[in-house]
Design a protein around this motif. Structure first.
Motif, short mmCIF file in Angstrom:
data_model
loop_
_atom_site.label_atom_id
_atom_site.label_comp_id
_atom_site.label_asym_id
_atom_site.label_seq_id
_atom_site.Cartn_x
_atom_site.Cartn_y
_atom_site.Cartn_z
N ILE A 1 0.84 -1.30 0.08
CA ILE A 1 -0.03 -0.03 0.03
C ILE A 1 1.08 1.10 -0.04
O ILE A 1 1.79 1.49 0.68
CB ILE A 1 -0.88 0.02 1.34
N ASP A 2 0.65 2.15 -0.94
CA ASP A 2 1.44 3.35 -1.02
C ASP A 2 0.41 4.31 -1.81
O ASP A 2 -0.54 3.92 -2.54
CB ASP A 2 2.78 3.18 -1.59
N LYS A 3 1.28 5.27 -2.22
CA LYS A 3 0.36 6.42 -3.12
C LYS A 3 0.96 5.96 -4.66
O LYS A 3 1.94 5.69 -4.83
CB LYS A 3 0.99 8.06 -2.72
N GLY A 4 -0.14 5.85 -5.36
CA GLY A 4 0.08 5.77 -6.79
C GLY A 4 0.18 4.05 -7.02
O GLY A 4 0.47 4.18 -8.28
N VAL A 5 0.03 3.37 -6.37
CA VAL A 5 0.01 1.97 -6.52
C VAL A 5 -1.02 1.52 -7.39
O VAL A 5 -2.09 1.85 -7.41
CB VAL A 5 0.10 1.09 -5.44
N SER A 6 -0.50 0.63 -8.71
CA SER A 6 -1.26 0.38 -9.74
C SER A 6 -1.50 -1.04 -10.05
O SER A 6 -0.41 -1.74 -9.49
CB SER A 6 -1.16 1.05 -11.05
N PHE A 7 -2.31 -1.60 -10.83
CA PHE A 7 -2.10 -3.02 -11.25
C PHE A 7 -0.71 -3.50 -11.99
O PHE A 7 -0.42 -4.64 -11.99
CB PHE A 7 -3.14 -3.35 -12.12
N LYS A 8 0.02 -2.56 -12.57
CA LYS A 8 1.07 -2.92 -13.19
C LYS A 8 2.23 -3.10 -12.29
O LYS A 8 3.06 -4.01 -12.58
CB LYS A 8 1.56 -1.78 -14.22
N ASP A 9 2.00 -2.44 -11.12
CA ASP A 9 3.11 -2.82 -10.10
C ASP A 9 2.80 -4.07 -9.67
O ASP A 9 3.81 -5.00 -9.13
CB ASP A 9 2.87 -1.66 -9.00
N LEU A 10 1.72 -4.56 -9.49
CA LEU A 10 1.36 -5.83 -9.12
C LEU A 10 1.85 -6.83 -10.03
O LEU A 10 2.53 -8.08 -9.45
CB LEU A 10 -0.23 -6.13 -8.98
N LYS A 11 1.56 -6.57 -11.48
CA LYS A 11 2.09 -7.42 -12.32
C LYS A 11 3.46 -7.86 -12.29
O LYS A 11 4.21 -8.79 -12.50
CB LYS A 11 1.67 -6.89 -13.77
N GLN A 12 4.17 -6.75 -12.24
CA GLN A 12 5.85 -6.80 -12.14
C GLN A 12 6.50 -7.26 -10.96
O GLN A 12 7.30 -8.08 -11.14
CB GLN A 12 6.31 -5.32 -12.25
#
Length: 340
Positions: free
Chosen positions: A214-225
């Motif tokens: 959890i942080d500012k600006g976390v997105s699904f692409k961060d999850l994928k990588q």
């Protein structure tokens, strides 16, 4: 001088010792370079000619008697010490101790922890007996929610408060969010319980590792990588796919498959001929979960994922029956002696 030698003979004959240190001191006293015998040999030149024969004989007698006494005492004391070392210590095990081995679940859990530790995730733990809030309600599963039927549970107490064996380690994530301000990057390994039929593929007890970022600006692409990095490090495979799914605590949610391949007959069997294998579930943390943990969803976003350790271990070591992890069969466990 001859009388002195005879006196030493009697001393040697009567000498006794109860330890090897005293025997060694006795040997040095008589047979050492600066010992009594060498002193008498040095005085041999000054002995009158008529006394040399008897003087020499007496010295040799003293030397032989001393040597025999030293050898005798050393042999006796060494035997006693050996017997004490074998039989005197009653705390010694009757049989040699065998080197144990780590359990395969512990091995795989440590490997997963190491992979995520390398990218900044810490480890959080919580109780195995949970209340309704941390196990269900805070995770967007209020009472009578139909999704609760997916997790039949072992309740320990229902009045005045529902207490149950946790059904996932997501409850640990709730506790962590309640007590930690973002940014949060943690994994939660642990044992969980569900009321399932026991078979070769499922058990009422199993282990999970769940992750939360959890942080500012976390997105699904961060999850994928993050998951590509994980599968590459643990399996050596980076090709993954996401299939839409449903979890009450994430939105959107997905099941994650890894491309295992179809190189062997075993590959065909475990992937059912598709080459793809499901390894975990994941998704973006639902805003309601963030609100329940007093985190502002307008300021922070995050993702979560969870996987079964037994399933990963079965893949890595080609174990065909999940029940083998819990039967304590030494024939099975000894296979992992050489595994770190």
């Amino acid at each position: 001088m001859i009388e002195e030698l005879k006196s030493h003979l009697k001393t040697v004959e009567n000498f006794v010792a109860d330890n090897l240190d005293d025997v060694e001191a006795f040997r040095i006293k008589y047979l050492g370079k600066k010992g009594i015998l060498n002193q008498y040999f040095a005085e041999f030149k000054s002995v009158p000619a008529e006394d040399k024969k008897i003087f020499g004989q007496t010295i040799n007698q003293l030397k032989q008697a001393t040597t025999q006494k030293v050898e005798q005492l050393k042999a006796e004391l060494s035997k006693v010490n050996d017997e004490k070392s074998l039989y005197g210590d009653l705390t010694r095990p009757a049989e040699p101790s065998e080197i144990g081995s780590r359990h395969p679940i512990s091995i795989v859990k440590n490997q997963i922890i190491e992979v995520f530790s390398n990218i900044g995730f810490n480890v959080s733990e919580g109780p195995e007996i949970e209340d309704d809030w941390h196990n269900f309600t805070a995770l967007n599963l209020p009472e009578h929610h139909p999704a609760r039927d997916m997790q039949d549970t072992f309740f320990i107490q229902q009045n005045p408060e529902d207490l149950l064996l946790r059904t996932h380690t997501s409850s640990v994530q709730v506790r962590y969010m309640e007590n930690t301000k973002p940014p949060i990057r943690t994994i939660s390994p642990g044992r969980v319980f569900r009321n399932e039929d026991i078979s070769a593929r499922s058990h009422c007890i199993f282990h999970q590792v769940e992750g939360l970022y959890i942080d500012k600006g976390v997105s699904f692409k961060d999850l994928k990588q993050t998951l590509i990095y994980f599968t590459t490090q643990l399996f050596g495979k980076s090709k993954i796919r996401f299939r839409p799914s449903y979890f009450p605590f994430t939105e959107p949610s997905a099941e994650v498959d890894i491309y295992w391949g179809l190189e062997t007959e075993t590959d065909y069997r475990i992937t059912k001929g598709t080459g793809w294998l499901e390894i975990m579930g994941c998704g973006m943390v639902d805003p309601n979960v963030l609100k329940n943990c007093k985190i502002d969803p307008n300021e922070y976003t995050g993702f979560a994922f969870g996987m079964g350790i037994e399933r990963i271990a079965m893949l890595l070591y080609q174990i065909g029956d999940i029940r083998m992890f819990y039967e304590n069969d030494l024939r099975f466990l000894k296979q992992f002696k050489s595994t770190f």
